[in-house]
Design a protein around this motif. Structure first.
Motif, PDB file in Angstrom:
ATOM      1  N   PRO A  10      71.952  79.338  93.752  1.00 41.69           N
ATOM      2  CA  PRO A  10      72.227  80.762  93.952  1.00 41.69           C
ATOM      3  C   PRO A  10      73.811  80.929  94.617  1.00 41.69           C
ATOM      4  O   PRO A  10      73.987  82.091  94.754  1.00 41.69           O
ATOM      5  CB  PRO A  10      71.302  80.912  95.174  1.00 41.69           C
ATOM      6  N   VAL A  91      65.485  81.267  84.231  1.00 46.21           N
ATOM      7  CA  VAL A  91      64.943  82.546  84.933  1.00 46.21           C
ATOM      8  C   VAL A  91      65.906  83.570  84.652  1.00 46.21           C
ATOM      9  O   VAL A  91      66.929  83.753  85.400  1.00 46.21           O
ATOM     10  CB  VAL A  91      64.695  82.234  86.469  1.00 46.21           C
ATOM     11  N   THR A 116      66.852  78.592  91.774  1.00 44.86           N
ATOM     12  CA  THR A 116      66.627  80.137  91.448  1.00 44.86           C
ATOM     13  C   THR A 116      66.879  80.959  92.801  1.00 44.86           C
ATOM     14  O   THR A 116      66.173  80.676  94.167  1.00 44.86           O
ATOM     15  CB  THR A 116      65.361  80.520  90.920  1.00 44.86           C
ATOM     16  N   SER A 117      67.610  82.038  92.831  1.00 45.13           N
ATOM     17  CA  SER A 117      67.937  83.175  93.775  1.00 45.13           C
ATOM     18  C   SER A 117      66.579  83.563  94.149  1.00 45.13           C
ATOM     19  O   SER A 117      66.256  84.396  95.251  1.00 45.13           O
ATOM     20  CB  SER A 117      68.854  83.973  93.326  1.00 45.13           C
ATOM     21  N   MET A 169      68.196  91.761  89.604  1.00 42.11           N
ATOM     22  CA  MET A 169      68.920  92.684  89.004  1.00 42.11           C
ATOM     23  C   MET A 169      68.315  94.086  89.419  1.00 42.11           C
ATOM     24  O   MET A 169      68.285  95.051  88.429  1.00 42.11           O
ATOM     25  CB  MET A 169      68.747  92.356  87.509  1.00 42.11           C
ATOM     26  N   SER A 222      71.680  91.245  94.440  1.00 35.05           N
ATOM     27  CA  SER A 222      70.675  91.355  95.545  1.00 35.05           C
ATOM     28  C   SER A 222      69.497  90.829  94.884  1.00 35.05           C
ATOM     29  O   SER A 222      69.091  91.210  93.847  1.00 35.05           O
ATOM     30  CB  SER A 222      70.395  92.658  96.134  1.00 35.05           C
TER      31      SER A 222
HETATM   32  C1  LIG Z   1      70.936  87.443  85.294  1.00 33.24           C
HETATM   33  S1  LIG Z   1      70.027  87.285  86.857  1.00 33.24           S
HETATM   34  C2  LIG Z   1      70.086  85.645  86.842  1.00 33.24           C
HETATM   35  C3  LIG Z   1      69.083  84.992  87.829  1.00 33.24           C
HETATM   36  C4  LIG Z   1      69.244  83.495  88.100  1.00 33.24           C
HETATM   37  N1  LIG Z   1      69.072  82.738  86.800  1.00 33.24           N
HETATM   38  C5  LIG Z   1      68.375  82.921  89.082  1.00 33.24           C
HETATM   39  O1  LIG Z   1      67.387  81.993  88.788  1.00 33.24           O
HETATM   40  O2  LIG Z   1      68.662  83.116  90.237  1.00 33.24           O
HETATM   41  C6  LIG Z   1      70.986  87.815  88.051  1.00 33.24           C
HETATM   42  C7  LIG Z   1      70.379  88.415  89.310  1.00 33.24           C
HETATM   43  O3  LIG Z   1      69.780  87.310  90.061  1.00 33.24           O
HETATM   44  C8  LIG Z   1      70.067  87.856  91.540  1.00 33.24           C
HETATM   45  N2  LIG Z   1      71.018  86.715  91.923  1.00 33.24           N
HETATM   46  C9  LIG Z   1      71.537  85.869  91.508  1.00 33.24           C
HETATM   47  N3  LIG Z   1      72.364  85.050  92.555  1.00 33.24           N
HETATM   48  C10 LIG Z   1      72.067  85.850  93.689  1.00 33.24           C
HETATM   49  C11 LIG Z   1      72.495  85.731  95.215  1.00 33.24           C
HETATM   50  N4  LIG Z   1      73.426  84.743  95.413  1.00 33.24           N
HETATM   51  N5  LIG Z   1      72.259  86.669  96.037  1.00 33.24           N
HETATM   52  C12 LIG Z   1      71.161  87.494  95.547  1.00 33.24           C
HETATM   53  N6  LIG Z   1      70.933  87.728  94.341  1.00 33.24           N
HETATM   54  C13 LIG Z   1      71.143  86.783  93.408  1.00 33.24           C
HETATM   55  C14 LIG Z   1      70.316  88.987  91.590  1.00 33.24           C
HETATM   56  O4  LIG Z   1      69.137  89.949  91.404  1.00 33.24           O
HETATM   57  C15 LIG Z   1      71.193  89.217  90.275  1.00 33.24           C
HETATM   58  O5  LIG Z   1      71.205  90.592  89.749  1.00 33.24           O
END
Ligand SMILES: C[S@@+](CC[C@H](N)C(=O)[O-])C[C@H]1O[C@@H](n2cnc3c(N)ncnc32)[C@H](O)[C@@H]1O
Length: 256
Positions: A10, A91, A116-117, A169, A222
């Motif tokens: 993350p 994810v 994963t976040s 997202m 977020s």
């Molecule tokens: C395209 S998705 C990818 C998710 C990623 N593959 C995962 O497993 O975390 C991107 C979304 O993940 C979330 N995200 C990813 N990193 C984040 C972080 N450090 N803090 C908060 N939300 C995060 C947000 O909702 C963002 O819009």
């Protein structure tokens, strides 16, 4: 000759897996997304070629087809290609599509799971996504759906589950999420937590009720956590290591 679909976690470089760090340090090519932190990219070997395929919502976009082509082309010419993605590659990361394209082109591919976040974000706010006696399941959804297609999520089913709902997202669609869940019968008092830039030095945590979701803008990226667990964090928001963090002043049940 292998393309490794690697989860970068993350944000906090210390949340990278040992395998991801090892592959990064030996990669000939690193193909990376926008959300991968510069500290993690700095772990790559000095000879590595960087290909930025970040999809900035306000700027340049590399199409998924172009990304697949880049991976196939680099995969055919180099020994070790790392395709680095935020969180976990499978994810909401389109890792499945990239794996299928590479396999179809006869390029060996391997997946290296990442943190994963959707779980790390809540954890950093002191929120376990499952908690005995409070929530025995969690569902992860994306609010980012094709605007030209009908809503594929069954919001009534999600509202009725009564367990933890984690939305990725969702920053730009917070108001829509509130509307859909309220229409589906979820109580306006349902606790919500918003964890922004989780695990980085810029992490912020906001606790509110579903009724209030989307009234104030939600920053990107977020994680939005909806359900009883968001109302009773078991820890105060995690203070990151002194080297990379700002202190948090919030008590677990108030706004940071
Ligand atoms: C395209 S998705 C990818 C998710 C990623 N593959 C995962 O497993 O975390 C991107 C979304 O993940 C979330 N995200 C990813 N990193 C984040 C972080 N450090 N803090 C908060 N939300 C995060 C947000 O909702 C963002 O819009």
């Amino acid at each position: 000759m292998t393309v490794h679909l690697v989860g970068a976690g993350p944000g906090d470089p210390e949340l990278l897996t040992l395998k991801a760090a090892r592959l990064l340090g030996t990669a000939d090519v690193v193909v990376h997304d926008r959300l991968v932190s510069p500290e993690i990219l700095a772990m790559a070997a000095p000879w590595a070629e960087f290909v930025d395929v970040g999809k900035d919502p306000n700027g340049r976009r590399t199409s998924q087809e172009q990304i697949n082509e880049i991976l196939i082309q680099r995969g055919r010419c180099h020994n070790t290609v790392v395709r680095l993605k935020g969180g976990d590659p499978f994810v909401f990361g389109r890792g499945g599509e990239e794996a299928t394209a590479l396999e179809g082109a006869g390029v060996p591919v391997e997946v290296v799971p990442g943190i994963t976040s959707s779980i790390a974000g809540p954890a950093m706010a002191g929120i376990p996504v499952t908690h005995r006696g409070v929530s025995s399941a969690f569902t992860v959804v994306t609010a980012h759906e094709d605007p030209h297609k009908p809503d594929s999520l069954n919001w009534h089913a999600l509202a009725e589950l009564g367990t933890t709902l984690v939305v990725l997202m969702g920053a730009r669609r917070a108001e829509k999420i509130r509307g859909r869940l309220l229409e589906a019968g979820m109580a306006g008092t349902t606790p919500v937590a918003i964890v922004t830039e989780a695990t980085t030095a810029r992490q912020r945590v906001r606790y509110l009720a579903l009724d209030e979701l989307g009234i104030e803008p939600v920053a990107n990226p977020s994680v939005i956590v909806i359900g009883a667990v968001a109302g009773s964090p078991v820890l105060a928001p995690n203070v990151l290591s002194a080297a990379t963090s700002q202190p948090h002043h919030a008590s677990p049940l108030t706004t940071a």
